[in-house]
Structures are given as structure tokens and as C-alpha cells.
Design a protein around this motif. Structure first.
Motif, PDB file in Angstrom:
ATOM      1  N   SER A 110     -70.156 105.388  67.469  1.00  0.00           N
ATOM      2  CA  SER A 110     -71.355 104.933  66.774  1.00  0.00           C
ATOM      3  C   SER A 110     -72.151 104.067  67.735  1.00  0.00           C
ATOM      4  CB  SER A 110     -70.984 104.131  65.526  1.00  0.00           C
ATOM      5  OG  SER A 110     -72.140 103.702  64.839  1.00  0.00           O
ATOM      6  N   TYR A 111     -73.467 104.208  67.677  1.00  0.00           N
ATOM      7  CA  TYR A 111     -74.318 103.374  68.521  1.00  0.00           C
ATOM      8  C   TYR A 111     -74.960 102.301  67.663  1.00  0.00           C
ATOM      9  CZ  TYR A 111     -77.700 101.743  71.861  1.00  0.00           C
ATOM     10  OH  TYR A 111     -78.423 100.944  72.708  1.00  0.00           O
ATOM     11  N   GLU A 112     -74.783 101.055  68.062  1.00  0.00           N
ATOM     12  CA  GLU A 112     -75.341  99.914  67.350  1.00  0.00           C
ATOM     13  C   GLU A 112     -76.317  99.189  68.272  1.00  0.00           C
ATOM     14  OE1 GLU A 112     -74.568  99.470  64.198  1.00  0.00           O
ATOM     15  OE2 GLU A 112     -73.042 101.041  64.210  1.00  0.00           O
ATOM     16  N   PRO A 113     -77.621  99.177  67.938  1.00  0.00           N
ATOM     17  CA  PRO A 113     -78.584  98.458  68.787  1.00  0.00           C
ATOM     18  C   PRO A 113     -78.153  97.002  68.983  1.00  0.00           C
ATOM     19  CG  PRO A 113     -79.733  99.769  67.136  1.00  0.00           C
ATOM     20  CD  PRO A 113     -78.261  99.813  66.788  1.00  0.00           C
ATOM     21  N   GLY A 114     -78.293  96.533  70.195  1.00  0.00           N
ATOM     22  CA  GLY A 114     -77.899  95.162  70.520  1.00  0.00           C
ATOM     23  C   GLY A 114     -76.423  95.027  70.851  1.00  0.00           C
ATOM     24  N   VAL A 115     -75.635  96.034  70.492  1.00  0.00           N
ATOM     25  CA  VAL A 115     -74.188  96.016  70.756  1.00  0.00           C
ATOM     26  C   VAL A 115     -73.823  97.121  71.738  1.00  0.00           C
ATOM     27  CG1 VAL A 115     -71.881  96.243  69.729  1.00  0.00           C
ATOM     28  CG2 VAL A 115     -73.708  95.068  68.468  1.00  0.00           C
ATOM     29  N   GLY A 116     -74.335  98.326  71.487  1.00  0.00           N
ATOM     30  CA  GLY A 116     -74.008  99.489  72.317  1.00  0.00           C
ATOM     31  C   GLY A 116     -73.097 100.447  71.582  1.00  0.00           C
ATOM     32  N   TRP A 117     -72.369 101.249  72.336  1.00  0.00           N
ATOM     33  CA  TRP A 117     -71.461 102.237  71.761  1.00  0.00           C
ATOM     34  C   TRP A 117     -70.154 101.573  71.346  1.00  0.00           C
ATOM     35  CZ3 TRP A 117     -72.961 106.896  70.376  1.00  0.00           C
ATOM     36  CH2 TRP A 117     -74.091 107.451  70.987  1.00  0.00           C
ATOM     37  N   ILE A 118     -69.719 101.879  70.124  1.00  0.00           N
ATOM     38  CA  ILE A 118     -68.463 101.341  69.602  1.00  0.00           C
ATOM     39  C   ILE A 118     -67.724 102.449  68.865  1.00  0.00           C
ATOM     40  CG2 ILE A 118     -69.335  98.977  69.363  1.00  0.00           C
ATOM     41  CD1 ILE A 118     -69.664  99.546  66.328  1.00  0.00           C
ATOM     42  N   TYR A 119     -66.455 102.197  68.565  1.00  0.00           N
ATOM     43  CA  TYR A 119     -65.672 103.101  67.717  1.00  0.00           C
ATOM     44  C   TYR A 119     -65.694 102.562  66.294  1.00  0.00           C
ATOM     45  CZ  TYR A 119     -63.763 105.151  71.988  1.00  0.00           C
ATOM     46  OH  TYR A 119     -63.619 105.774  73.194  1.00  0.00           O
ATOM     47  N   VAL A 120     -65.836 103.461  65.343  1.00  0.00           N
ATOM     48  CA  VAL A 120     -65.791 103.096  63.924  1.00  0.00           C
ATOM     49  C   VAL A 120     -64.872 104.084  63.201  1.00  0.00           C
ATOM     50  CG1 VAL A 120     -68.086 102.030  63.901  1.00  0.00           C
ATOM     51  CG2 VAL A 120     -67.849 104.464  63.368  1.00  0.00           C
ATOM     52  N   PRO A 121     -64.273 103.653  62.077  1.00  0.00           N
ATOM     53  CA  PRO A 121     -63.432 104.582  61.319  1.00  0.00           C
ATOM     54  C   PRO A 121     -64.278 105.727  60.748  1.00  0.00           C
ATOM     55  CG  PRO A 121     -63.060 102.305  60.624  1.00  0.00           C
ATOM     56  CD  PRO A 121     -64.257 102.299  61.522  1.00  0.00           C
ATOM     57  N   ARG A 122     -63.706 106.906  60.768  1.00  0.00           N
ATOM     58  CA  ARG A 122     -64.372 108.085  60.210  1.00  0.00           C
ATOM     59  C   ARG A 122     -64.337 108.005  58.688  1.00  0.00           C
ATOM     60  NH1 ARG A 122     -65.461 112.329  62.712  1.00  0.00           N
ATOM     61  NH2 ARG A 122     -64.117 111.863  64.479  1.00  0.00           N
ATOM     62  N   THR A 123     -65.431 108.400  58.041  1.00  0.00           N
ATOM     63  CA  THR A 123     -65.486 108.424  56.575  1.00  0.00           C
ATOM     64  C   THR A 123     -65.781 109.859  56.119  1.00  0.00           C
ATOM     65  OG1 THR A 123     -67.877 108.054  56.407  1.00  0.00           O
ATOM     66  CG2 THR A 123     -66.468 106.082  56.576  1.00  0.00           C
ATOM     67  N   PRO A 124     -65.563 110.170  54.845  1.00  0.00           N
ATOM     68  CA  PRO A 124     -65.853 111.528  54.355  1.00  0.00           C
ATOM     69  C   PRO A 124     -67.332 111.919  54.515  1.00  0.00           C
ATOM     70  CG  PRO A 124     -64.480 110.359  52.792  1.00  0.00           C
ATOM     71  CD  PRO A 124     -64.892 109.357  53.834  1.00  0.00           C
ATOM     72  N   GLN A 125     -68.232 110.947  54.564  1.00  0.00           N
ATOM     73  CA  GLN A 125     -69.661 111.242  54.709  1.00  0.00           C
ATOM     74  C   GLN A 125     -70.051 111.614  56.138  1.00  0.00           C
ATOM     75  OE1 GLN A 125     -68.525 108.267  53.410  1.00  0.00           O
ATOM     76  NE2 GLN A 125     -68.761 108.810  51.264  1.00  0.00           N
ATOM     77  N   ASP A 126     -69.137 111.518  57.071  1.00  0.00           N
ATOM     78  CA  ASP A 126     -69.467 111.700  58.489  1.00  0.00           C
ATOM     79  C   ASP A 126     -69.475 113.148  58.977  1.00  0.00           C
ATOM     80  OD1 ASP A 126     -69.971 109.007  59.158  1.00  0.00           O
ATOM     81  OD2 ASP A 126     -67.818 108.616  59.220  1.00  0.00           O
ATOM     82  N   ARG A 127     -69.312 114.110  58.105  1.00  0.00           N
ATOM     83  CA  ARG A 127     -69.418 115.530  58.439  1.00  0.00           C
ATOM     84  C   ARG A 127     -68.476 115.971  59.556  1.00  0.00           C
ATOM     85  NH1 ARG A 127     -74.062 113.419  57.759  1.00  0.00           N
ATOM     86  NH2 ARG A 127     -75.283 113.465  59.624  1.00  0.00           N
TER      87      ARG A 127
END
Length: 162
Positions: A110-127
Motif C-alpha cells: 500500500s502506498y501512503e502519502p508522506g509515509v511511502g510504501w508499506i505492507y498492510v493486511p489483505r482484506t476481502p475487499q482487496d480483490r
């Protein structure tokens, strides 16, 4: 008279992912001579790189330096491969290792402005994608969506349609 090998050998080296520089050094020619010969043979790498850059730009205004993070590099390698580019053996291994890690740990990029690229848990909405697409941005085309999809466990990282 050229010092480069015949087209059949050069084509094989291209598809094995050998770099322009490595081939040039081996045959004592310039990198540009190798690139020119591959172009004359209809072999191109750059268009896929541009396609990946364009795809990522559709979703994010990436900040300086963020494209150099490990996550960004791995994501770009996977997308390049899925969209038909030839990767070097080490690049392909890195991309496959990264997708295996994401799958095993239930994560995505996931890309977060001001933070950069990070890992996030996958959710059912994430296709089942490799990366969380911003909700305020239009989805990419069907082929790009397919490229963003996590390969199934045990599935080789091959270009789409192979």
C-alpha cells in the motif's frame, strides 16, 4: 562486420534476460550496438517499463525516493513480468520470493502519502491484488487488473496469456 553473434543466439540471450551491458562486454561492443541490434530484431524492453510507470501513476503521485523502496522495486518487477517483459534470473527470483511472502503472510503493498510504501493486511475487499488501489482513483483496464492480481500458490510468475 559485426562482432555480435547471429540473430538466433542474440534472441535467445534476450529471452533469457541477459542485460545489454553483459552481452556488450562479452562480445567487445557497446551497449548501444546490442540495443540497436535487438531493436532491428523487434525486441524491446522499455515499452513495458513505461506501461508499469503509467499504471502506477494512475493511482499515486509517488514522492521522490519512494520508487527506490524494496516494495516498489518488487511490485514493478512483478508487473513488468506479468505484462510481458523479460526479467533477469535474479529479478524473477526476487519477484517470486516477494509474492510468496505476501501470500504466506496475508499481506499486500500500500502506498501512503508522506509515509511511502508499506505492507498492510489483505482484506476481502482487496480483490486479491498485490497492492491496495486507492478508492478515489478509477480502476485500471482489465489487462492491468489481471497483472495486479496475486498469482495462485505454486503458479509461476509468467506473462499474462502464456
Amino acid at each position: 562486420m559485426t562482432k555480435l553473434p547471429d540473430n538466433m543466439e542474440l534472441r535467445e540471450r534476450f529471452h533469457l534476460g541477459e542485460s545489454d551491458t553483459a552481452v556488450a562486454e562479452e562480445f567487445g561492443v557497446t551497449r548501444q550496438a546490442v540495443q540497436d541490434r535487438w531493436r532491428k530484431m523487434g525486441l524491446y524492453r522499455a515499452p513495458v517499463v513505461q506501461q508499469v510507470r503509467s499504471l502506477l501513476a494512475q493511482a499515486w503521485e509517488l514522492e521522490n525516493g519512494s520508487q527506490h523502496s524494496y516494495i516498489s522495486k518488487c511490485l514493478r518487477l512483478v508487473l513488468r513480468r506479468r505484462l510481458g517483459d523479460v526479467l533477469r534470473v535474479k529479478q524473477l527470483e526476487q519477484a517470486e520470493k516477494w509474492t510468496s511472502m505476501l501470500r504466506a503472510e496475508g499481506l499486500m503493498a500500500s502506498y501512503e502519502p508522506g509515509v511511502g510504501w508499506i505492507y498492510v493486511p489483505r482484506t476481502p475487499q482487496d480483490r486479491n491484488w498485490l497492492v491496495r488501489w486507492p478508492t478515489d482513483r478509477p480502476l485500471p483496464g482489465a489487462r492491468e487488473q489481471q497483472a495486479l492480481t496475486m498469482p495462485a500458490e505454486g503458479e509461476e510468475l509468467v506473462p499474462l496469456g502464456s
